[in-house]
Design a protein around this motif. Structure first.
Motif, PDB file in Angstrom:
ATOM      1  N   SER A 125     -11.866 -20.858 -22.717  1.00  0.00           N
ATOM      2  CA  SER A 125     -12.853 -19.975 -22.542  1.00  0.00           C
ATOM      3  C   SER A 125     -13.720 -20.152 -21.275  1.00  0.00           C
ATOM      4  CB  SER A 125     -13.845 -20.135 -23.625  1.00  0.00           C
ATOM      5  OG  SER A 125     -14.858 -19.212 -23.441  1.00  0.00           O
ATOM      6  N   LYS A 126     -13.809 -21.329 -20.712  1.00  0.00           N
ATOM      7  CA  LYS A 126     -14.550 -21.442 -19.645  1.00  0.00           C
ATOM      8  C   LYS A 126     -14.091 -22.830 -18.960  1.00  0.00           C
ATOM      9  CE  LYS A 126     -19.212 -21.802 -17.559  1.00  0.00           C
ATOM     10  NZ  LYS A 126     -20.361 -21.638 -18.136  1.00  0.00           N
ATOM     11  N   VAL A 127     -14.038 -23.045 -17.724  1.00  0.00           N
ATOM     12  CA  VAL A 127     -13.656 -24.402 -16.998  1.00  0.00           C
ATOM     13  C   VAL A 127     -14.759 -24.699 -16.146  1.00  0.00           C
ATOM     14  CG1 VAL A 127     -12.234 -25.816 -15.724  1.00  0.00           C
ATOM     15  CG2 VAL A 127     -11.249 -23.860 -17.194  1.00  0.00           C
ATOM     16  N   GLU A 128     -15.359 -25.931 -16.234  1.00  0.00           N
ATOM     17  CA  GLU A 128     -16.180 -26.596 -15.390  1.00  0.00           C
ATOM     18  C   GLU A 128     -15.759 -27.866 -14.703  1.00  0.00           C
ATOM     19  OE1 GLU A 128     -20.617 -25.049 -17.383  1.00  0.00           O
ATOM     20  OE2 GLU A 128     -19.799 -26.980 -18.162  1.00  0.00           O
ATOM     21  N   LEU A 129     -16.358 -28.260 -13.677  1.00  0.00           N
ATOM     22  CA  LEU A 129     -15.999 -29.422 -13.153  1.00  0.00           C
ATOM     23  C   LEU A 129     -16.965 -30.477 -12.894  1.00  0.00           C
ATOM     24  CD1 LEU A 129     -13.760 -30.993 -11.339  1.00  0.00           C
ATOM     25  CD2 LEU A 129     -14.367 -29.651  -9.288  1.00  0.00           C
ATOM     26  N   LEU A 130     -16.925 -31.828 -13.246  1.00  0.00           N
ATOM     27  CA  LEU A 130     -17.774 -32.777 -13.038  1.00  0.00           C
ATOM     28  C   LEU A 130     -17.211 -33.910 -12.068  1.00  0.00           C
ATOM     29  CD1 LEU A 130     -20.013 -34.637 -15.846  1.00  0.00           C
ATOM     30  CD2 LEU A 130     -18.592 -35.732 -14.193  1.00  0.00           C
ATOM     31  N   VAL A 131     -17.898 -33.980 -11.024  1.00  0.00           N
ATOM     32  CA  VAL A 131     -17.331 -35.093 -10.136  1.00  0.00           C
ATOM     33  C   VAL A 131     -18.488 -36.249  -9.948  1.00  0.00           C
ATOM     34  CG1 VAL A 131     -15.390 -33.487  -9.057  1.00  0.00           C
ATOM     35  CG2 VAL A 131     -17.719 -33.755  -7.938  1.00  0.00           C
ATOM     36  N   LEU A 132     -18.149 -37.388  -9.639  1.00  0.00           N
ATOM     37  CA  LEU A 132     -19.258 -38.408  -9.343  1.00  0.00           C
ATOM     38  C   LEU A 132     -19.581 -38.385  -7.847  1.00  0.00           C
ATOM     39  CD1 LEU A 132     -20.474 -40.690 -10.407  1.00  0.00           C
ATOM     40  CD2 LEU A 132     -18.495 -42.269  -9.692  1.00  0.00           C
ATOM     41  N   ILE A 141      -9.865 -25.760  -0.302  1.00  0.00           N
ATOM     42  CA  ILE A 141      -9.953 -24.425  -1.190  1.00  0.00           C
ATOM     43  C   ILE A 141     -11.083 -24.098  -1.793  1.00  0.00           C
ATOM     44  CG2 ILE A 141      -8.800 -23.944  -3.479  1.00  0.00           C
ATOM     45  CD1 ILE A 141      -6.439 -25.744  -2.840  1.00  0.00           C
ATOM     46  N   PRO A 142     -11.762 -22.834  -1.901  1.00  0.00           N
ATOM     47  CA  PRO A 142     -12.942 -22.609  -2.328  1.00  0.00           C
ATOM     48  C   PRO A 142     -13.067 -23.088  -3.864  1.00  0.00           C
ATOM     49  CG  PRO A 142     -11.762 -20.735  -2.440  1.00  0.00           C
ATOM     50  CD  PRO A 142     -10.787 -21.733  -1.735  1.00  0.00           C
ATOM     51  N   ILE A 143     -13.630 -24.414  -3.954  1.00  0.00           N
ATOM     52  CA  ILE A 143     -13.730 -24.996  -5.223  1.00  0.00           C
ATOM     53  C   ILE A 143     -15.086 -25.742  -5.048  1.00  0.00           C
ATOM     54  CG2 ILE A 143     -13.053 -26.777  -6.907  1.00  0.00           C
ATOM     55  CD1 ILE A 143     -10.207 -25.904  -6.651  1.00  0.00           C
ATOM     56  N   GLU A 144     -15.884 -25.449  -6.317  1.00  0.00           N
ATOM     57  CA  GLU A 144     -17.291 -26.224  -6.369  1.00  0.00           C
ATOM     58  C   GLU A 144     -17.478 -26.784  -7.657  1.00  0.00           C
ATOM     59  OE1 GLU A 144     -21.969 -24.853  -5.886  1.00  0.00           O
ATOM     60  OE2 GLU A 144     -20.343 -23.405  -5.571  1.00  0.00           O
ATOM     61  N   ALA A 145     -18.250 -28.202  -7.656  1.00  0.00           N
ATOM     62  CA  ALA A 145     -18.376 -28.885  -8.811  1.00  0.00           C
ATOM     63  C   ALA A 145     -19.650 -28.151  -9.632  1.00  0.00           C
ATOM     64  CB  ALA A 145     -18.614 -30.038  -8.707  1.00  0.00           C
ATOM     65  N   ASN A 146     -19.722 -28.196 -10.916  1.00  0.00           N
ATOM     66  CA  ASN A 146     -20.774 -27.843 -11.653  1.00  0.00           C
ATOM     67  C   ASN A 146     -21.744 -28.858 -12.019  1.00  0.00           C
ATOM     68  OD1 ASN A 146     -18.104 -26.252 -12.774  1.00  0.00           O
ATOM     69  ND2 ASN A 146     -19.791 -24.850 -12.981  1.00  0.00           N
ATOM     70  N   TYR A 147     -21.063 -30.088 -11.961  1.00  0.00           N
ATOM     71  CA  TYR A 147     -21.942 -31.316 -12.401  1.00  0.00           C
ATOM     72  C   TYR A 147     -21.622 -32.271 -11.170  1.00  0.00           C
ATOM     73  CZ  TYR A 147     -21.989 -28.821 -17.006  1.00  0.00           C
ATOM     74  OH  TYR A 147     -22.256 -28.007 -17.738  1.00  0.00           O
ATOM     75  N   VAL A 148     -22.510 -32.847 -10.357  1.00  0.00           N
ATOM     76  CA  VAL A 148     -22.312 -33.807  -9.290  1.00  0.00           C
ATOM     77  C   VAL A 148     -23.343 -34.829  -9.471  1.00  0.00           C
ATOM     78  CG1 VAL A 148     -22.440 -34.028  -6.765  1.00  0.00           C
ATOM     79  CG2 VAL A 148     -21.765 -31.757  -7.727  1.00  0.00           C
ATOM     80  N   GLY A 149     -22.481 -36.115  -9.383  1.00  0.00           N
ATOM     81  CA  GLY A 149     -23.675 -37.271  -9.367  1.00  0.00           C
ATOM     82  C   GLY A 149     -24.090 -37.480  -8.138  1.00  0.00           C
ATOM     83  N   LYS A 150     -23.408 -37.527  -7.001  1.00  0.00           N
ATOM     84  CA  LYS A 150     -24.132 -37.411  -5.662  1.00  0.00           C
ATOM     85  C   LYS A 150     -23.055 -36.752  -4.673  1.00  0.00           C
ATOM     86  CE  LYS A 150     -25.673 -40.953  -2.533  1.00  0.00           C
ATOM     87  NZ  LYS A 150     -27.187 -40.630  -2.389  1.00  0.00           N
ATOM     88  N   ARG A 151     -23.960 -35.881  -3.962  1.00  0.00           N
ATOM     89  CA  ARG A 151     -23.318 -35.321  -2.857  1.00  0.00           C
ATOM     90  C   ARG A 151     -23.615 -36.144  -1.640  1.00  0.00           C
ATOM     91  NH1 ARG A 151     -25.281 -31.202  -6.081  1.00  0.00           N
ATOM     92  NH2 ARG A 151     -23.846 -29.523  -6.587  1.00  0.00           N
ATOM     93  N   VAL A 152     -22.378 -36.072  -0.545  1.00  0.00           N
ATOM     94  CA  VAL A 152     -22.464 -36.807   0.596  1.00  0.00           C
ATOM     95  C   VAL A 152     -21.797 -36.226   1.673  1.00  0.00           C
ATOM     96  CG1 VAL A 152     -21.466 -38.984   1.503  1.00  0.00           C
ATOM     97  CG2 VAL A 152     -22.032 -38.897  -0.906  1.00  0.00           C
ATOM     98  N   ASN A 153     -22.402 -36.174   2.699  1.00  0.00           N
ATOM     99  CA  ASN A 153     -21.924 -35.625   4.105  1.00  0.00           C
ATOM    100  C   ASN A 153     -20.917 -36.631   4.582  1.00  0.00           C
ATOM    101  OD1 ASN A 153     -23.471 -33.195   4.216  1.00  0.00           O
ATOM    102  ND2 ASN A 153     -24.887 -34.367   5.073  1.00  0.00           N
TER     103      ASN A 153
END
Length: 181
Positions: A125-132, A141-153
């Motif tokens: 029905s729906k797909v979400e992405l969780l990354v640490l 590729i234009p992909i974005e996480a819905n749930y993120v532990g930490k964003r890092v440059n």
């Protein structure tokens, strides 16, 4: 080789608890949601997320493991063939909300391959992405996480190393500069 600690065991535990709370806010009791850990390294985080959710929810959360080896766009371009990992999805994902879990989001190519591999088990029905860890500004590729532990440059010359107890290490997340200076 220089390295910087991004998350230690205490911060990692807090981060996982926060991610679980966000999942519960969006999926309530998980009656219509399932978790798929992406092989090889995402399964350890997925198992830990499931364990934490099971403590907070009345019913057991469904967990599967998804291998993307044969769906990768570089599968036939390698000199040495990749060794596939186990795919274990003991439930249908038809009309379910699927949360894909991986340790690090980098170029997005693994997630694209996971989306292809997942269709074998039904149409969600729906797909979400969780990354640490989300390595910003590195997508192919234009992909974005819905749930993120930490964003890092990060730079191309850097890599993120995730060490989890389940893999035989300590709970530490490192940013490693691979340029020898």
């Amino acid at each position: 080789m220089q390295q910087r600690l991004l998350l230690d065991s205490k911060l990692l535990e807090i981060t996982i608890q926060r991610l679980c709370q966000q999942l519960i806010e969006n999926h309530a009791n998980f009656s219509e949601a399932v978790i798929l850990g992406m092989q090889p390294r995402g399964i350890f985080l997925a198992q830990r997320i499931k364990k934490a959710l099971d403590k907070l929810l009345p019913d057991e959360t469904k967990l599967g493991f998804l291998d993307t080896t044969f769906h990768r766009d570089d599968f036939r371009r390698r000199d040495v063939p990749l060794t596939p990992s186990e795919t274990k999805v003991p439930f249908l994902i038809e009309d379910k909300n699927v949360i894909l879990i991986d340790d690090v989001l980098y170029t997005g190519r693994s997630v694209r391959a996971a989306l292809d591999a997942m269709i074998t088990f039904g149409r969600p029905s729906k797909v979400e992405l969780l990354v640490l860890v989300d390595r910003l500004y590195s997508r192919h590729i234009p992909i974005e996480a819905n749930y993120v532990g930490k964003r890092v440059n990060t730079l191309e010359s850097q890599r993120v190393q995730v060490e989890l107890k389940e893999q035989g290490g300590k709970d530490n997340i490192w940013l490693i500069n691979t340029n020898a200076e």
